[in-house]
Motif scaffolding. Sequence first.
Motif, PDB file in Angstrom:
ATOM      1  N   ASN A   3      15.070  13.698 -14.025  1.00 28.59           N
ATOM      2  CA  ASN A   3      13.842  13.138 -14.575  1.00 28.59           C
ATOM      3  C   ASN A   3      14.190  12.206 -15.721  1.00 28.59           C
ATOM      4  OD1 ASN A   3      11.381  13.007 -16.390  1.00 28.59           O
ATOM      5  ND2 ASN A   3      10.547  14.067 -14.607  1.00 28.59           N
ATOM      6  N   ARG A   4      13.685  10.986 -15.644  1.00 28.11           N
ATOM      7  CA  ARG A   4      14.073   9.978 -16.623  1.00 28.11           C
ATOM      8  C   ARG A   4      13.530  10.263 -18.019  1.00 28.11           C
ATOM      9  NH1 ARG A   4      16.015   9.402 -11.904  1.00 28.11           N
ATOM     10  NH2 ARG A   4      16.708   7.336 -11.179  1.00 28.11           N
ATOM     11  N   ASN A   5      12.544  11.131 -18.114  1.00 29.20           N
ATOM     12  CA  ASN A   5      12.003  11.470 -19.433  1.00 29.20           C
ATOM     13  C   ASN A   5      12.854  12.515 -20.156  1.00 29.20           C
ATOM     14  OD1 ASN A   5       9.715   9.800 -19.048  1.00 29.20           O
ATOM     15  ND2 ASN A   5       8.724  11.415 -17.862  1.00 29.20           N
ATOM     16  N   GLY A   6      13.664  13.262 -19.413  1.00 28.39           N
ATOM     17  CA  GLY A   6      14.441  14.337 -20.010  1.00 28.39           C
ATOM     18  C   GLY A   6      15.728  13.844 -20.640  1.00 28.39           C
ATOM     19  N   ILE A   7      16.109  14.451 -21.764  1.00 29.72           N
ATOM     20  CA  ILE A   7      17.339  14.055 -22.451  1.00 29.72           C
ATOM     21  C   ILE A   7      18.279  15.241 -22.682  1.00 29.72           C
ATOM     22  CG2 ILE A   7      16.154  12.161 -23.616  1.00 29.72           C
ATOM     23  CD1 ILE A   7      16.330  13.836 -26.223  1.00 29.72           C
ATOM     24  N   GLU A   8      17.800  16.470 -22.507  1.00 30.58           N
ATOM     25  CA  GLU A   8      18.635  17.630 -22.801  1.00 30.58           C
ATOM     26  C   GLU A   8      19.832  17.677 -21.865  1.00 30.58           C
ATOM     27  OE1 GLU A   8      18.352  19.627 -25.376  1.00 30.58           O
ATOM     28  OE2 GLU A   8      16.665  18.344 -25.992  1.00 30.58           O
ATOM     29  N   GLY A   9      21.016  17.861 -22.454  1.00 27.38           N
ATOM     30  CA  GLY A   9      22.233  17.953 -21.673  1.00 27.38           C
ATOM     31  C   GLY A   9      22.673  16.640 -21.063  1.00 27.38           C
ATOM     32  N   LYS A  10      22.113  15.549 -21.528  1.00 27.52           N
ATOM     33  CA  LYS A  10      22.440  14.239 -20.970  1.00 27.52           C
ATOM     34  C   LYS A  10      23.042  13.333 -22.042  1.00 27.52           C
ATOM     35  CE  LYS A  10      18.709  14.268 -17.528  1.00 27.52           C
ATOM     36  NZ  LYS A  10      17.512  13.535 -17.031  1.00 27.52           N
ATOM     37  N   THR A  11      23.847  12.393 -21.577  1.00 28.49           N
ATOM     38  CA  THR A  11      24.483  11.426 -22.480  1.00 28.49           C
ATOM     39  C   THR A  11      24.226  10.016 -21.967  1.00 28.49           C
ATOM     40  OG1 THR A  11      26.560  11.622 -21.255  1.00 28.49           O
ATOM     41  CG2 THR A  11      26.283  13.047 -23.193  1.00 28.49           C
ATOM     42  N   ILE A  12      24.603   9.065 -22.795  1.00 25.90           N
ATOM     43  CA  ILE A  12      24.373   7.654 -22.466  1.00 25.90           C
ATOM     44  C   ILE A  12      25.701   6.947 -22.255  1.00 25.90           C
ATOM     45  CG2 ILE A  12      24.385   6.835 -24.867  1.00 25.90           C
ATOM     46  CD1 ILE A  12      22.008   5.003 -24.093  1.00 25.90           C
ATOM     47  N   ALA A  13      25.704   6.017 -21.312  1.00 26.16           N
ATOM     48  CA  ALA A  13      26.837   5.113 -21.111  1.00 26.16           C
ATOM     49  C   ALA A  13      26.261   3.807 -20.609  1.00 26.16           C
ATOM     50  CB  ALA A  13      27.829   5.685 -20.108  1.00 26.16           C
ATOM     51  N   GLY A  14      26.831   2.696 -21.079  1.00 25.28           N
ATOM     52  CA  GLY A  14      26.275   1.435 -20.625  1.00 25.28           C
ATOM     53  C   GLY A  14      26.816   0.239 -21.380  1.00 25.28           C
ATOM     54  N   VAL A  15      26.157  -0.872 -21.191  1.00 25.12           N
ATOM     55  CA  VAL A  15      26.487  -2.104 -21.898  1.00 25.12           C
ATOM     56  C   VAL A  15      26.409  -1.839 -23.398  1.00 25.12           C
ATOM     57  CG1 VAL A  15      25.831  -4.515 -22.240  1.00 25.12           C
ATOM     58  CG2 VAL A  15      25.548  -3.447 -19.991  1.00 25.12           C
ATOM     59  N   ARG A  16      27.326  -2.472 -24.143  1.00 20.48           N
ATOM     60  CA  ARG A  16      27.468  -2.152 -25.561  1.00 20.48           C
ATOM     61  C   ARG A  16      27.565  -3.433 -26.387  1.00 20.48           C
ATOM     62  NH1 ARG A  16      29.748   2.433 -28.058  1.00 20.48           N
ATOM     63  NH2 ARG A  16      30.730   2.056 -30.092  1.00 20.48           N
ATOM     64  N   ASP A  17      26.834  -3.474 -27.502  1.00 25.10           N
ATOM     65  CA  ASP A  17      26.974  -4.535 -28.504  1.00 25.10           C
ATOM     66  C   ASP A  17      27.414  -3.904 -29.815  1.00 25.10           C
ATOM     67  OD1 ASP A  17      26.049  -6.740 -26.909  1.00 25.10           O
ATOM     68  OD2 ASP A  17      24.002  -6.037 -27.189  1.00 25.10           O
ATOM     69  N   GLU A  18      28.132  -4.690 -30.625  1.00 24.09           N
ATOM     70  CA  GLU A  18      28.575  -4.194 -31.933  1.00 24.09           C
ATOM     71  C   GLU A  18      28.297  -5.229 -33.009  1.00 24.09           C
ATOM     72  OE1 GLU A  18      32.642  -2.995 -31.873  1.00 24.09           O
ATOM     73  OE2 GLU A  18      32.302  -1.355 -30.438  1.00 24.09           O
ATOM     74  N   PHE A  19      27.933  -4.749 -34.178  1.00 21.38           N
ATOM     75  CA  PHE A  19      27.670  -5.603 -35.338  1.00 21.38           C
ATOM     76  C   PHE A  19      28.410  -5.011 -36.525  1.00 21.38           C
ATOM     77  CE2 PHE A  19      24.580  -6.600 -38.908  1.00 21.38           C
ATOM     78  CZ  PHE A  19      25.007  -7.901 -39.064  1.00 21.38           C
ATOM     79  N   ARG A  20      29.183  -5.842 -37.196  1.00 25.68           N
ATOM     80  CA  ARG A  20      29.959  -5.389 -38.353  1.00 25.68           C
ATOM     81  C   ARG A  20      29.412  -6.072 -39.608  1.00 25.68           C
ATOM     82  NH1 ARG A  20      33.821  -6.787 -34.339  1.00 25.68           N
ATOM     83  NH2 ARG A  20      34.502  -4.918 -33.210  1.00 25.68           N
ATOM     84  N   MET A  69       8.652   8.861  -7.243  1.00 24.03           N
ATOM     85  CA  MET A  69       9.218   8.073  -8.345  1.00 24.03           C
ATOM     86  C   MET A  69       8.491   8.376  -9.649  1.00 24.03           C
ATOM     87  SD  MET A  69       9.601   4.358  -6.476  1.00 24.03           S
ATOM     88  CE  MET A  69      10.258   4.207  -4.822  1.00 24.03           C
ATOM     89  N   LEU A  70       7.173   8.471  -9.567  1.00 23.25           N
ATOM     90  CA  LEU A  70       6.391   8.800 -10.757  1.00 23.25           C
ATOM     91  C   LEU A  70       6.756  10.182 -11.264  1.00 23.25           C
ATOM     92  CD1 LEU A  70       2.944   7.452  -9.517  1.00 23.25           C
ATOM     93  CD2 LEU A  70       4.417   6.367 -11.221  1.00 23.25           C
ATOM     94  N   ASP A  71       6.944  11.132 -10.353  1.00 16.62           N
ATOM     95  CA  ASP A  71       7.297  12.494 -10.763  1.00 16.62           C
ATOM     96  C   ASP A  71       8.659  12.543 -11.438  1.00 16.62           C
ATOM     97  OD1 ASP A  71       4.918  13.382  -9.685  1.00 16.62           O
ATOM     98  OD2 ASP A  71       5.802  14.003  -7.769  1.00 16.62           O
ATOM     99  N   LEU A  72       9.531  11.572 -11.109  1.00 11.80           N
ATOM    100  CA  LEU A  72      10.859  11.506 -11.731  1.00 11.80           C
ATOM    101  C   LEU A  72      10.839  10.796 -13.076  1.00 11.80           C
ATOM    102  CD1 LEU A  72      13.262  10.712  -8.750  1.00 11.80           C
ATOM    103  CD2 LEU A  72      13.339  12.722 -10.235  1.00 11.80           C
ATOM    104  N   GLY A  73       9.662  10.343 -13.508  1.00  9.96           N
ATOM    105  CA  GLY A  73       9.586   9.643 -14.788  1.00  9.96           C
ATOM    106  C   GLY A  73      10.049   8.206 -14.723  1.00  9.96           C
ATOM    107  N   LEU A  74      10.205   7.662 -13.524  1.00 10.13           N
ATOM    108  CA  LEU A  74      10.599   6.258 -13.397  1.00 10.13           C
ATOM    109  C   LEU A  74       9.462   5.362 -13.872  1.00 10.13           C
ATOM    110  CD1 LEU A  74      12.395   6.583  -9.993  1.00 10.13           C
ATOM    111  CD2 LEU A  74      13.409   5.436 -11.967  1.00 10.13           C
TER     112      LEU A  74
END
Length: 793
Positions: A320-337, A679-684
């Motif tokens: 479910n796309r709304n859930g975050i427990e036990g999940k992590t993120i990976a993806g495109v990355r930007d950095e600002f120094r 799809m709606l039930d999955l939080g898409l």
Amino acid sequence: MSCVCVVGWLVTGVGTAAAQFQAPQVFDKAPAALWVFPPGAAGNEFGVFHFRRVFELDARPSTFVVHVSADNRYRLFVNGEPVSSGPQRSDLMHWRYETVDLAPRLRAGRNVLAAVVWNWGDEKPVAQFSRQTAFLLQGNSPREAIVNSGPEWKVLRNEGYTWIPVPGPAIGGYYAAPPGEAIDARRYPWGWEHPDYPQDDWVAAQAGRGARARRTQLRAGNPFGEAGGWQLVPRSIPPMEESPVQFASVRRTEGVQANAGFLQGKSELIVPSRSRAVLLLDQGHLTNAFPVLETSGGAGSTVALVYAEALKDAKGNKGNRNGIEGKTIAGVRDEFRPDGGNRRRFQTLWFRTYRYVQLEITTGEEPLRVHDLHGIFVGYPFELAAQFSSDLAWLADMWAINWRGARLCAWETYFDTPYYEQLQYVGDTRIQALITLYMSNDDRLVRQAIEHFDFSRIPEGITASRYPSDLGQYIPTFSPIWVAMVHDFWMHRDAPDYVRGFLPGTRSVLAWFERQVDDTGLLGPISWWPYVDWAKEWGRGVPPGGSEGHSTVISLQFVYALDRAAELEQALGVPGLADHYRSLARKVRDAVRQRSWDQAKGLFRDTPGGTTYSQQANVMAVLTDAVAAGDQAALMERVLSDTTLTQSTYYFSYYQFEALRKAGLGDRYVEQLVPWRGMLDLGLTTVPETPEPTRSDSHAWSAHPNYGLLATVVGVRPAEPGFKRVRIEPHLGPLQRVEGRVPHPAGTISVTLARTAGGGLRGEVTLPQGLEGVFAWNGKQIAMRPGRQTVSF
């Protein structure tokens, strides 16, 4: 023939003395401007460059029109204010320029034109054609030509930028979009776009001399037919919409206490020195946006932004796309120094696609204050002109995610997926174009897509699978879909001369396929990549017989295109060729009936004598009348009920739903939409590429039910080419009432219908002025006239 030296254009062969050179005139008799380059740059390497031109005006002009382009991309500012972004994506033979009136931003006295131009180098997106890093600004007349690009312009390489490559496997699949960006604020020329910025250390832009200079060259403008460099054509679509969007919430924090106040500019996020903070931000829905970060202090810090459509658990599942427990993120990355400066505003050069963004901050010896983090939505400026409502409430939610998916997959071209590829594929685009024609009043992106695929054809006849694309890819089975796309446009827009211009292209596609027909009457082996659908049983989406030959579904896709091309030729081209197409279609259709039909099962095999069967092959049999009209309903009932068949995915279900309607089973349409409720039930919040597990959460080929709700459920379709007449034949299925509005070139078609006791139907239809048609229901039909009228059955 002899070599001719052309004064005013770059040519090969014998040189021309500089004294003989005279710049050509373009537009309103303006001298042609010079393309300018950063001195010392290789031309195709990575780099971000700033160009500036300071000039004086005695008074503010009422108009000051210029034409702008660059390679790869640019953003133009006038006295610090953004005025243009581009160029519109295309290829070198159709390189776009934007026309901009700068007068509203000019003033008496000192003015500055400033542009940031970048080249992604080896990390450029697959869709990006390029010759070399370059910038062009062309005055429209001698008056504006005072700011023509040339050696009077100054340039500075921005040493603060580096790219962050995106490894596709690490983020979930094939990746073809731009890289991430890293900006070191200590090396960034803050304020470069403003008039008071000191440019003492900037150098003169490089430009060629005499006949070897690259100047403004409009496409086909060289009197001797030479086509070096960028062949310029005007922008054909409007500027992209850009509007601010804010995150909905902070979903998770680590190392810092924070609320969402800083996301709305109501408070600051302060991260102490020598610490680390991680915040997971939720947009609430998927979007395309330029992230904008504003900070103060924090010298020695690193701020990273990681973007994802969804989070994943340890097994790589999104759930479910709304859930975050036990999940992590990976993806495109930007950095600002940060450099410790006050109110530093970081905005990426390219937009990002995300629902979730993880803000990761590591501070040095100074605390960092984050004043704001938001996005600037970007996309094609479609305005919703359609409407659908019914007594089934969840269809409204499906309508919304389909429209959002369609919008996120529409930019300067259509996209298959805005996150992963940003490429315009024929198979996707035909569906996206129909959605566009039914939901908006703007067909310019549709026209451009048809033209792009025509540009992409190779000498042997077929289109590329995707275009623009600097990396050629060929899916021959997409080329017949382009033929159908041309036919779609002919049916929905009264533009016969425009459509006629594509007949040489449709002929070349069909000639290629005709050469593949062997002595069986079916298509033999298909080279390149004969993709049809991402069915689980089909490796690479290739059906049985796709590569080896005698594929039922691919042979019928050829017939599908022949049927439509015959109509085009009969009306707009060569009637004799229409006869040939009809004859050839009969030949292939008869071969399919003879060789692929399994009488015992009442189904078409995937290949003659084969043991596999698919929804895809049998759907195409209905759409091409390979099965008699009286038998189509029974065949489609088997297609729906036999779970041993290879199943259509979301993409090919467009054709399956069309076959249902053709077979007289349009009232089964709504019940086919159960996966979209899932799809709606999955939080898409947009529609995905495939059933789970899906790589992409936003793939507009899966948004076709919005077209179906209007074209099948409400039942509004062209009755004649050019949409000169309308046929309204609704299929309510389980619905008790529907209301729909469909944009038409003459106005809006409005339909309101409700079932009555005893199985009747009553409602109201409004047609725009000049449009007539028929309303059909249960075998009966009545004539429709312009204006408002009631219908009762």
